[in-house]
Design a protein around this motif. Structure first.
Motif, PDB file in Angstrom:
ATOM      1  N   ASN A 173      71.747  46.590  55.578  1.00 25.67           N
ATOM      2  CA  ASN A 173      72.096  47.521  56.639  1.00 25.67           C
ATOM      3  C   ASN A 173      73.369  48.292  56.344  1.00 25.67           C
ATOM      4  O   ASN A 173      73.535  49.424  56.805  1.00 25.67           O
ATOM      5  CB  ASN A 173      72.242  46.773  57.961  1.00 25.67           C
ATOM      6  CG  ASN A 173      70.908  46.273  58.493  1.00 25.67           C
ATOM      7  OD1 ASN A 173      69.874  46.856  58.190  1.00 25.67           O
ATOM      8  ND2 ASN A 173      70.928  45.206  59.265  1.00 25.67           N
ATOM      9  N   GLU A 174      74.294  47.696  55.585  1.00 22.38           N
ATOM     10  CA  GLU A 174      75.545  48.387  55.279  1.00 22.38           C
ATOM     11  C   GLU A 174      75.273  49.706  54.564  1.00 22.38           C
ATOM     12  O   GLU A 174      75.907  50.726  54.862  1.00 22.38           O
ATOM     13  CB  GLU A 174      76.445  47.490  54.428  1.00 22.38           C
ATOM     14  CG  GLU A 174      77.811  48.115  54.159  1.00 22.38           C
ATOM     15  CD  GLU A 174      78.683  47.221  53.289  1.00 22.38           C
ATOM     16  OE1 GLU A 174      79.920  47.418  53.307  1.00 22.38           O
ATOM     17  OE2 GLU A 174      78.139  46.337  52.592  1.00 22.38           O
TER      18      GLU A 174
ATOM     19  N   ALA B   5      72.430  51.553  54.583  1.00 19.93           N
ATOM     20  CA  ALA B   5      71.781  52.498  55.489  1.00 19.93           C
ATOM     21  C   ALA B   5      72.774  53.048  56.500  1.00 19.93           C
ATOM     22  O   ALA B   5      72.773  54.260  56.805  1.00 19.93           O
ATOM     23  CB  ALA B   5      70.609  51.825  56.203  1.00 19.93           C
ATOM     24  N   ASP B   6      73.638  52.186  57.024  1.00 16.11           N
ATOM     25  CA  ASP B   6      74.628  52.635  58.003  1.00 16.11           C
ATOM     26  C   ASP B   6      75.608  53.623  57.386  1.00 16.11           C
ATOM     27  O   ASP B   6      75.960  54.636  58.007  1.00 16.11           O
ATOM     28  CB  ASP B   6      75.395  51.437  58.572  1.00 16.11           C
ATOM     29  CG  ASP B   6      74.529  50.534  59.443  1.00 16.11           C
ATOM     30  OD1 ASP B   6      73.435  50.969  59.843  1.00 16.11           O
ATOM     31  OD2 ASP B   6      74.955  49.386  59.706  1.00 16.11           O
TER      32      ASP B   6
ATOM     33  N   GLU C 270      73.907  56.972  56.937  1.00 18.72           N
ATOM     34  CA  GLU C 270      73.825  57.713  58.197  1.00 18.72           C
ATOM     35  C   GLU C 270      75.185  58.297  58.587  1.00 18.72           C
ATOM     36  O   GLU C 270      75.257  59.433  59.082  1.00 18.72           O
ATOM     37  CB  GLU C 270      73.308  56.803  59.308  1.00 18.72           C
ATOM     38  CG  GLU C 270      71.838  56.450  59.163  1.00 18.72           C
ATOM     39  CD  GLU C 270      71.306  55.695  60.369  1.00 18.72           C
ATOM     40  OE1 GLU C 270      72.119  55.229  61.189  1.00 18.72           O
ATOM     41  OE2 GLU C 270      70.081  55.577  60.491  1.00 18.72           O
TER      42      GLU C 270
ATOM     43  N   ARG D 106      66.621  57.388  61.786  1.00 17.75           N
ATOM     44  CA  ARG D 106      66.070  56.357  60.908  1.00 17.75           C
ATOM     45  C   ARG D 106      64.756  55.877  61.513  1.00 17.75           C
ATOM     46  O   ARG D 106      64.731  55.358  62.624  1.00 17.75           O
ATOM     47  CB  ARG D 106      67.033  55.191  60.760  1.00 17.75           C
ATOM     48  CG  ARG D 106      66.643  54.230  59.617  1.00 17.75           C
ATOM     49  CD  ARG D 106      67.466  52.950  59.615  1.00 17.75           C
ATOM     50  NE  ARG D 106      68.906  53.146  59.747  1.00 17.75           N
ATOM     51  CZ  ARG D 106      69.786  52.144  59.664  1.00 17.75           C
ATOM     52  NH1 ARG D 106      69.365  50.892  59.456  1.00 17.75           N
ATOM     53  NH2 ARG D 106      71.082  52.382  59.826  1.00 17.75           N
TER      54      ARG D 106
ATOM     55  N   VAL E 103      65.049  54.022  52.573  1.00 14.56           N
ATOM     56  CA  VAL E 103      66.105  53.007  52.558  1.00 14.56           C
ATOM     57  C   VAL E 103      65.877  52.025  51.421  1.00 14.56           C
ATOM     58  O   VAL E 103      66.831  51.603  50.744  1.00 14.56           O
ATOM     59  CB  VAL E 103      66.158  52.271  53.915  1.00 14.56           C
ATOM     60  CG1 VAL E 103      67.160  51.123  53.866  1.00 14.56           C
ATOM     61  CG2 VAL E 103      66.521  53.243  55.036  1.00 14.56           C
ATOM     62  N   ASP E 104      64.628  51.668  51.162  1.00  9.88           N
ATOM     63  CA  ASP E 104      64.341  50.733  50.080  1.00  9.88           C
ATOM     64  C   ASP E 104      64.724  51.313  48.720  1.00  9.88           C
ATOM     65  O   ASP E 104      65.196  50.594  47.832  1.00  9.88           O
ATOM     66  CB  ASP E 104      62.866  50.324  50.092  1.00  9.88           C
ATOM     67  CG  ASP E 104      61.918  51.499  49.908  1.00  9.88           C
ATOM     68  OD1 ASP E 104      62.291  52.637  50.264  1.00  9.88           O
ATOM     69  OD2 ASP E 104      60.795  51.291  49.415  1.00  9.88           O
TER      70      ASP E 104
ATOM     71  N   GLU F 177      68.484  51.115  48.300  1.00 11.73           N
ATOM     72  CA  GLU F 177      68.870  49.761  47.939  1.00 11.73           C
ATOM     73  C   GLU F 177      68.568  49.485  46.467  1.00 11.73           C
ATOM     74  O   GLU F 177      69.351  48.821  45.770  1.00 11.73           O
ATOM     75  CB  GLU F 177      68.148  48.769  48.836  1.00 11.73           C
ATOM     76  CG  GLU F 177      68.611  48.849  50.297  1.00 11.73           C
ATOM     77  CD  GLU F 177      67.775  48.010  51.238  1.00 11.73           C
ATOM     78  OE1 GLU F 177      66.732  47.474  50.790  1.00 11.73           O
ATOM     79  OE2 GLU F 177      68.158  47.888  52.421  1.00 11.73           O
TER      80      GLU F 177
END
Length: 372
Positions: free
Chosen positions: A2-3, A5-6, A9, A91, A354-355, A358
């Protein structure tokens, strides 16, 4: 993660098509808060950071490189006009939507986290750079290079996903450049009822176009990958009114260059009287000359893909010019590896997976820690 993706954003929400200052501020503040690196902000607005063997003059430097400027957003992508309004960020279904998500704030976020987390070899300086002005001809990269930014190697985090096959993030060992130029045909105006009294610039331009059509497009081979350029007349502008022989005609040419080869457009100007050749923009191509670095980066990407049960990535050639071209021209050995997929950048529905972000984070961290 999540870090990541956050952070993506957060960066995407900051307007940076007219003024990159606020986005640069956010990147600089994060680096100062999250790392012990030496963080610099130059006069152009570039954000550059260094860690690892920074005091060793013999240490090699590997840079993770991106840019935080974006092209102007569509109306649906902004909450207001200019930099006064924020950008709309959403998202959903595993993707982040918004101007700059793919090109390339998502990849910048992945580079930031990888820079923080990677533990480089003792004889390496690891650098991070996010440039301004990439979308308008590499202004930030050129300024940084002029001021002494000179990594030995660089991973430029522009898009390379879905190039060799769907669902993989490839490693581009070369990319095309773009040279935009104009053939200017000059003539002599006369009344159209007496065409022999003048020299028709459109006719001269037409003869020059015929010469261009006979030219070979640029070609090169990098790591066994064939890079084919292109050459095309894209606009013709001449004449002012229907009853006057035109005294000027301009022919615009789009040329995609490749490492080590360019079309001989000057020949068209030399072959036709009254025709001059002007270069309007010249974005350099890129080729990586460091076999060990290119192989190590591909090995890192393949290990990540294998752990995730994905098909193996390949060395590929990217069709678009990036800041890697300016770095290569200055003596850096760059590669391009990033999350953006073909058809995502600069669109009203721009998004990034997002994947895939990562995956890129893991690749960048691995490359930062790997010996070459």
């Amino acid at each position: 993660m999540n870090e990541l993706a956050d952070l993506t954003e957060e960066l995407v929400a900051i307007p940076s098509h007219e003024d990159e200052t606020a986005a640069g501020d956010a990147i600089e503040e994060w680096l100062r808060a999250e790392t012990d690196a030496r963080v610099e902000r130059d006069e152009a607005g570039n954000v550059i950071a260094y860690k690892g063997a920074t005091g060793d003059p013999d240490a090699d430097t590997l840079a993770l490189v991106g840019h935080h400027d974006v092209v102007p957003p569509a109306d649906r992508q902004t909450t207001g006009e200019g930099n006064a309004g924020g950008y709309v960020v959403e998202r959903r279904e595993g993707r982040i939507f918004g101007r700059g998500a793919a090109d390339m704030k998502g990849a910048v976020a992945a580079c930031m986290l990888a820079f923080r987390d990677a533990e480089p070899p003792v004889d390496r300086t690891l650098a991070f750079a996010s440039f301004v002005g990439e979308e308008v001809g590499g202004e930030g990269a050129r300024h940084a290079i002029d001021e002494g930014f000179a990594p030995d190697r660089a991973v430029v985090a522009e898009g390379s996903t879905n190039y060799s096959k769907p669902g993989v993030t490839d490693v581009a060992v070369a990319h095309k450049g773009r040279r935009a130029s104009t053939l200017v045909a000059s003539g002599t105006a006369a009344h159209a009822s007496e065409p022999e009294a003048g020299e028709n610039a459109v006719y001269r331009a037409s003869d020059a176009i015929d010469e261009v059509r006979e030219l070979d497009a640029p070609e090169a081979t990098v790591f066994g990958e064939r890079a084919s350029g292109s050459l095309a007349v894209t606009m013709v502008r001449g004449g002012e009114t229907w009853n006057v022989i035109p005294e000027r005609c301009e022919v615009t040419i789009d040329e995609r260059t490749v490492p080590g080869d360019r079309a001989d457009i000057g020949r068209a100007a030399e072959a036709v009287e009254g025709v001059a050749w002007e270069i309007d923009q010249d974005l350099p191509p890129m080729a990586c000359d460091d076999d060990a670095f290119a192989d190590a980066a591909l090995a890192a990407a393949r290990e990540v893909h294998d752990e995730l049960g994905l098909d193996a990535p390949e060395h590929v050639v990217k069709p678009h010019a990036t800041d890697a071209g300016w770095l290569a021209e200055a003596g850096t050995d760059p590669l391009v590896c990033g999350a953006s997929e073909p058809g995502e950048a600069h669109t009203e529905t721009e998004s990034v997976g997002v994947d895939v972000l990562e995956r890129c984070y893991r690749i960048y961290e691995d490359i930062g820690e790997r010996a070459f």
